[in-house]
Scaffold this motif. Sequence first.
Motif, PDB file in Angstrom:
ATOM      1  N   THR A  44      17.202  -2.718   1.113  1.00  0.00           N
ATOM      2  CA  THR A  44      16.366  -2.486   2.468  1.00  0.00           C
ATOM      3  C   THR A  44      16.528  -0.949   2.992  1.00  0.00           C
ATOM      4  O   THR A  44      16.264  -0.711   3.991  1.00  0.00           O
ATOM      5  CB  THR A  44      16.888  -3.567   3.550  1.00  0.00           C
ATOM      6  N   GLY A  45      17.172  -0.235   2.009  1.00  0.00           N
ATOM      7  CA  GLY A  45      17.500   1.261   2.308  1.00  0.00           C
ATOM      8  C   GLY A  45      16.157   2.108   2.504  1.00  0.00           C
ATOM      9  O   GLY A  45      15.361   1.506   2.104  1.00  0.00           O
ATOM     10  N   THR A  46      16.317   2.978   3.329  1.00  0.00           N
ATOM     11  CA  THR A  46      15.270   3.731   3.811  1.00  0.00           C
ATOM     12  C   THR A  46      14.437   4.641   2.555  1.00  0.00           C
ATOM     13  O   THR A  46      13.326   5.017   2.774  1.00  0.00           O
ATOM     14  CB  THR A  46      15.401   4.838   4.872  1.00  0.00           C
ATOM     15  N   PHE A  47      15.153   4.753   1.642  1.00  0.00           N
ATOM     16  CA  PHE A  47      14.553   5.545   0.483  1.00  0.00           C
ATOM     17  C   PHE A  47      13.796   4.449  -0.496  1.00  0.00           C
ATOM     18  O   PHE A  47      13.335   4.898  -1.452  1.00  0.00           O
ATOM     19  CB  PHE A  47      15.737   6.030  -0.262  1.00  0.00           C
ATOM     20  N   ARG A  48      13.732   3.281   0.062  1.00  0.00           N
ATOM     21  CA  ARG A  48      12.941   2.417  -0.897  1.00  0.00           C
ATOM     22  C   ARG A  48      11.704   2.119  -0.091  1.00  0.00           C
ATOM     23  O   ARG A  48      11.714   1.700   0.944  1.00  0.00           O
ATOM     24  CB  ARG A  48      13.513   1.180  -1.444  1.00  0.00           C
ATOM     25  N   GLU A  49      10.586   1.999  -0.891  1.00  0.00           N
ATOM     26  CA  GLU A  49       9.256   1.418  -0.209  1.00  0.00           C
ATOM     27  C   GLU A  49       8.539   0.530  -1.185  1.00  0.00           C
ATOM     28  O   GLU A  49       8.669   0.675  -2.426  1.00  0.00           O
ATOM     29  CB  GLU A  49       8.346   2.476  -0.055  1.00  0.00           C
ATOM     30  N   THR A  50       8.071  -0.709  -0.560  1.00  0.00           N
ATOM     31  CA  THR A  50       7.153  -1.690  -1.483  1.00  0.00           C
ATOM     32  C   THR A  50       5.836  -1.677  -1.051  1.00  0.00           C
ATOM     33  O   THR A  50       5.629  -1.820   0.318  1.00  0.00           O
ATOM     34  CB  THR A  50       7.907  -3.003  -1.566  1.00  0.00           C
ATOM     35  N   TRP A  51       4.855  -1.582  -1.892  1.00  0.00           N
ATOM     36  CA  TRP A  51       3.397  -1.473  -1.387  1.00  0.00           C
ATOM     37  C   TRP A  51       2.840  -2.774  -2.021  1.00  0.00           C
ATOM     38  O   TRP A  51       3.104  -3.168  -3.452  1.00  0.00           O
ATOM     39  CB  TRP A  51       2.726  -0.365  -1.721  1.00  0.00           C
ATOM     40  N   ARG A  52       1.860  -3.154  -1.462  1.00  0.00           N
ATOM     41  CA  ARG A  52       0.904  -4.206  -2.411  1.00  0.00           C
ATOM     42  C   ARG A  52      -0.386  -3.569  -2.463  1.00  0.00           C
ATOM     43  O   ARG A  52      -1.038  -3.277  -1.530  1.00  0.00           O
ATOM     44  CB  ARG A  52       0.713  -5.469  -1.506  1.00  0.00           C
ATOM     45  N   LEU A  53      -0.834  -3.535  -3.692  1.00  0.00           N
ATOM     46  CA  LEU A  53      -1.912  -2.603  -4.120  1.00  0.00           C
ATOM     47  C   LEU A  53      -3.164  -3.640  -4.538  1.00  0.00           C
ATOM     48  O   LEU A  53      -2.854  -4.578  -5.272  1.00  0.00           O
ATOM     49  CB  LEU A  53      -1.773  -1.435  -5.150  1.00  0.00           C
ATOM     50  N   ARG A  54      -4.338  -3.306  -4.140  1.00  0.00           N
ATOM     51  CA  ARG A  54      -5.514  -3.814  -4.565  1.00  0.00           C
ATOM     52  C   ARG A  54      -6.902  -2.928  -4.324  1.00  0.00           C
ATOM     53  O   ARG A  54      -7.134  -2.585  -3.238  1.00  0.00           O
ATOM     54  CB  ARG A  54      -5.645  -5.314  -4.172  1.00  0.00           C
ATOM     55  N   TRP A  55      -7.473  -2.857  -5.233  1.00  0.00           N
ATOM     56  CA  TRP A  55      -8.672  -1.979  -5.131  1.00  0.00           C
ATOM     57  C   TRP A  55      -9.887  -2.633  -5.020  1.00  0.00           C
ATOM     58  O   TRP A  55     -10.228  -3.354  -5.824  1.00  0.00           O
ATOM     59  CB  TRP A  55      -8.890  -0.815  -6.346  1.00  0.00           C
ATOM     60  N   GLU A  56     -10.786  -2.652  -3.733  1.00  0.00           N
ATOM     61  CA  GLU A  56     -11.872  -3.417  -3.741  1.00  0.00           C
ATOM     62  C   GLU A  56     -12.947  -2.312  -3.683  1.00  0.00           C
ATOM     63  O   GLU A  56     -12.906  -1.282  -3.301  1.00  0.00           O
ATOM     64  CB  GLU A  56     -11.805  -4.037  -2.251  1.00  0.00           C
ATOM     65  N   PRO A  57     -14.329  -2.880  -4.061  1.00  0.00           N
ATOM     66  CA  PRO A  57     -15.162  -1.839  -4.245  1.00  0.00           C
ATOM     67  C   PRO A  57     -15.698  -1.149  -2.955  1.00  0.00           C
ATOM     68  O   PRO A  57     -16.199  -0.212  -2.919  1.00  0.00           O
ATOM     69  CB  PRO A  57     -16.354  -2.752  -4.767  1.00  0.00           C
ATOM     70  N   GLU A  58     -15.444  -1.930  -1.977  1.00  0.00           N
ATOM     71  CA  GLU A  58     -16.189  -1.378  -0.498  1.00  0.00           C
ATOM     72  C   GLU A  58     -15.135  -0.213  -0.149  1.00  0.00           C
ATOM     73  O   GLU A  58     -15.510   0.486   0.703  1.00  0.00           O
ATOM     74  CB  GLU A  58     -15.784  -2.658   0.574  1.00  0.00           C
ATOM     75  N   LEU A  59     -13.919  -0.076  -0.853  1.00  0.00           N
ATOM     76  CA  LEU A  59     -13.175   1.219  -0.323  1.00  0.00           C
ATOM     77  C   LEU A  59     -13.854   2.486  -0.944  1.00  0.00           C
ATOM     78  O   LEU A  59     -13.529   3.230  -0.309  1.00  0.00           O
ATOM     79  CB  LEU A  59     -11.748   1.142  -1.077  1.00  0.00           C
ATOM     80  N   SER A  60     -14.869   2.164  -1.730  1.00  0.00           N
ATOM     81  CA  SER A  60     -15.663   3.430  -2.074  1.00  0.00           C
ATOM     82  C   SER A  60     -16.299   3.783  -0.719  1.00  0.00           C
ATOM     83  O   SER A  60     -16.548   5.232  -0.405  1.00  0.00           O
ATOM     84  CB  SER A  60     -16.661   3.257  -3.193  1.00  0.00           C
ATOM     85  N   VAL A  61     -16.895   2.999  -0.054  1.00  0.00           N
ATOM     86  CA  VAL A  61     -17.607   3.320   1.326  1.00  0.00           C
ATOM     87  C   VAL A  61     -16.628   3.891   1.988  1.00  0.00           C
ATOM     88  O   VAL A  61     -16.795   4.879   2.942  1.00  0.00           O
ATOM     89  CB  VAL A  61     -18.184   2.045   1.836  1.00  0.00           C
ATOM     90  N   LYS A  62     -15.552   3.618   2.342  1.00  0.00           N
ATOM     91  CA  LYS A  62     -14.404   4.066   3.246  1.00  0.00           C
ATOM     92  C   LYS A  62     -13.981   5.336   2.950  1.00  0.00           C
ATOM     93  O   LYS A  62     -13.960   6.421   3.687  1.00  0.00           O
ATOM     94  CB  LYS A  62     -13.204   2.996   3.196  1.00  0.00           C
TER      95      LYS A  62
END
Length: 784
Positions: free
Chosen positions: A449-467
């Motif tokens: 849980t140290g501040t030097f660590r990050e965890t991300w949940r990634l998923r590319w959706e086609p609508e992100l092209s519009v964003k």
Amino acid sequence: MTGPLLLGVRHHGPGSARAVRAALEAASPAAVLIEGPPEGDALLSLAADEQMRPPVALLAHATDDPGRAAFWPLAEFSPEWVAVRWALANGAAVRFIDLPAAHSLALTDEFRTEHEDSGEETPDVRIDPIAVLASTAGYDDPERWWEDVVELRGGRGSQGPRADEPAGPAGGEPAAPDGADPFAPFAALGEAMTALRETYGHGGHDRDLVREACMRLQIRAARKEFGDSAVAVVCGAWHVPALEARTTVTADRALLKGLPKVRTEMTWVPWTHRRLARRSGYGAGIDSPGWYGHLFAAPDRPVERWMTKVARLLRDEDRMVSSAHVIEAVRLAGTLAAVRGRPLAGLTETVDAVRAVMCDGSDVPLDLVRDRLVVGDVLGEVPDTAPAVPLQRDLTRQQRSLRLKPEALERELELDLRKDTDTAKSRLLHRLRLLAVGWGEPVTGRGSTGTFRETWRLRWEPELSVKVAEAGVWGTTVLAAATAKAETQAASATALSEVTALAEQCLLAELPEALPVVMKALADRAALDADVGHLAQALPALARSLRYGDVRGTDTAALGEVAAGLAERICVGLPPACTGLDADGAAEMRGHLDGVHTAVGLLPDADGTGERWRTVLHRLAARDTVPGVIRGRAARLLLDEGRLEEDEAARLMALALSPGTEPAEAAAWIEGFVGGASGGGLLLVHDERLLGLVDSWLTGVPAGAFTDVLPLLRRTFSAYEPGVRRTLGELVRRGPGAAAGPAVTDAGTPGFGPGLDAARADAVLPVLRLLLGIDDNDLAGVAR
């Protein structure tokens, strides 16, 4: 061919796609016209690029308002995609003939506004021709009917080509079975659609009349250019009767006259099978794109190949699936098809066979098969030469540089901010979040849980092209766009908490040019805001920003000064702000108390902020005018930090639970002291003196007041873990001091009765004999 060849299809149907390819091979038209926006004509040549991998979609958006957008998705098994590829491979002209996107985007916006102004809901009464035909044939499932009459008939689709059939030019499939009429399926489907159009007219969608008028005009122009018999048209089967109808040019142009129009831009974007499967938004409305893709691509024995895919997936998930399972599942699918009177095993039969043979009747592993294979996580690719806004190009460059490839399948990404590459990935993801491009979402990691660590949940959706297109108005690079948006938000923010959250985002995203602007806005808002609740809401984000700034090596001196000033003002204003609160206000202030306490622990204590805060907690814990939930929480925070002796904590509890205190106020104190998921249950387990005080108070609550305090007590204790609740129950049943009695084990383990239950111990012996394989004589003399 004696006139234009009208090939009515079902969009995204592999059977239609194969039939279109066979018809085009037989007719060899000089021009192929396809239902789609004409603005995409300039992009059609990219379909032959080696980097183009379906599923993909044409994206059109308004130039001045990128949020107004529309997609035209195409999969490998889409008839339109097959027609485009055939035309490009055979030197035929290929064009889109539907209503231009410039009009369709404007019409969509106008239609929505019209109904919103009138207070009506957008109607959805369009006739589904496939469903009508299926119902007429006695089917209650349109997908199953379509499979039976199109996908599984004629030795095609499920069986693939016979060994003696000649291979076709694309993918090894024959152009058509020997002796088969490649145009017969389209003639039959056209007759069915003509009957439906005679009954239902335009089917509840007025815009189809405009679209069909536009298509007729384009067909006339192509006939004039290439000749009647040299033109093939690929469109939805529903439109075929309208395109065959005899109308005048004047009548068609009249329908198109005065249509609203917006300036648009168009490009190719990656698409996913999952988005093809959705019935709303930009989904294509099909139920099983992964299955359709398999039917289209399998050269032969598709059921056997499908079962092999399923077995491979389940093995990867550590399930015991052998080749015998595959053989038996294929046999069962075929048997089910025969019993149900189907020409060949379809998706329903294969799913039932997989459930029975490979999943032991369970739907849990079957859900994985549906998600990964029946629907699928395929993400298409588009070539680098496809048009794109500058921001999209910069994002693509960074994705490749950081080896952070967009994927349709959700995955977790662990980052170590002590590494330069991981820090760069973190910066990019945080900048995209600030731009509302939600590719990644921060989550709590399973590791450190140290501040030097990050965890991300990634998923590319086609609508992100519009964003991304929308965010392009802020700048041409991700850094410039995020900086410009942060500066604008800082100037327009009205709440202090908004600015502090923005400051945190700027530090996480490393926007050095935006940070001074944000800090000035933060100082201005903090100086003007006198609400202690607002200050308490703002401080945690500042404290986190200081900590993140430390690990990233960012200069946060100015931020530290603002945070120290906020903490000082909170220490002064919090005690009077906690008096005279009702139950809801007290609960909200308790949340602020927790947040400030955590934040103070993160702030540097060089100026004595921590000691001043603990003085505030002592004052709150001892002041009778403060609501019980806040007094109890203050006492608990001091106890956990070792700033409150256990005897003093017991004294405060005794005062709070004394007979002179209202039962509701006493229950609130208990809620603040040991409530929620704060570990209060374990505190009562290990300190039976405090548990005895709670027990004595509860047994002395008058009957009339008990029903009033019961909901609060239930909420307090229901948050404990089941094992903690069970242990507390055992301790209360034994009574105070019983844990030290002679009947308890040496360890004095709580949660067990004081003596041995002989009947329950004897009940274990039969099972023990069975497990050990021994008889009663072997157990004789063995002590319980």
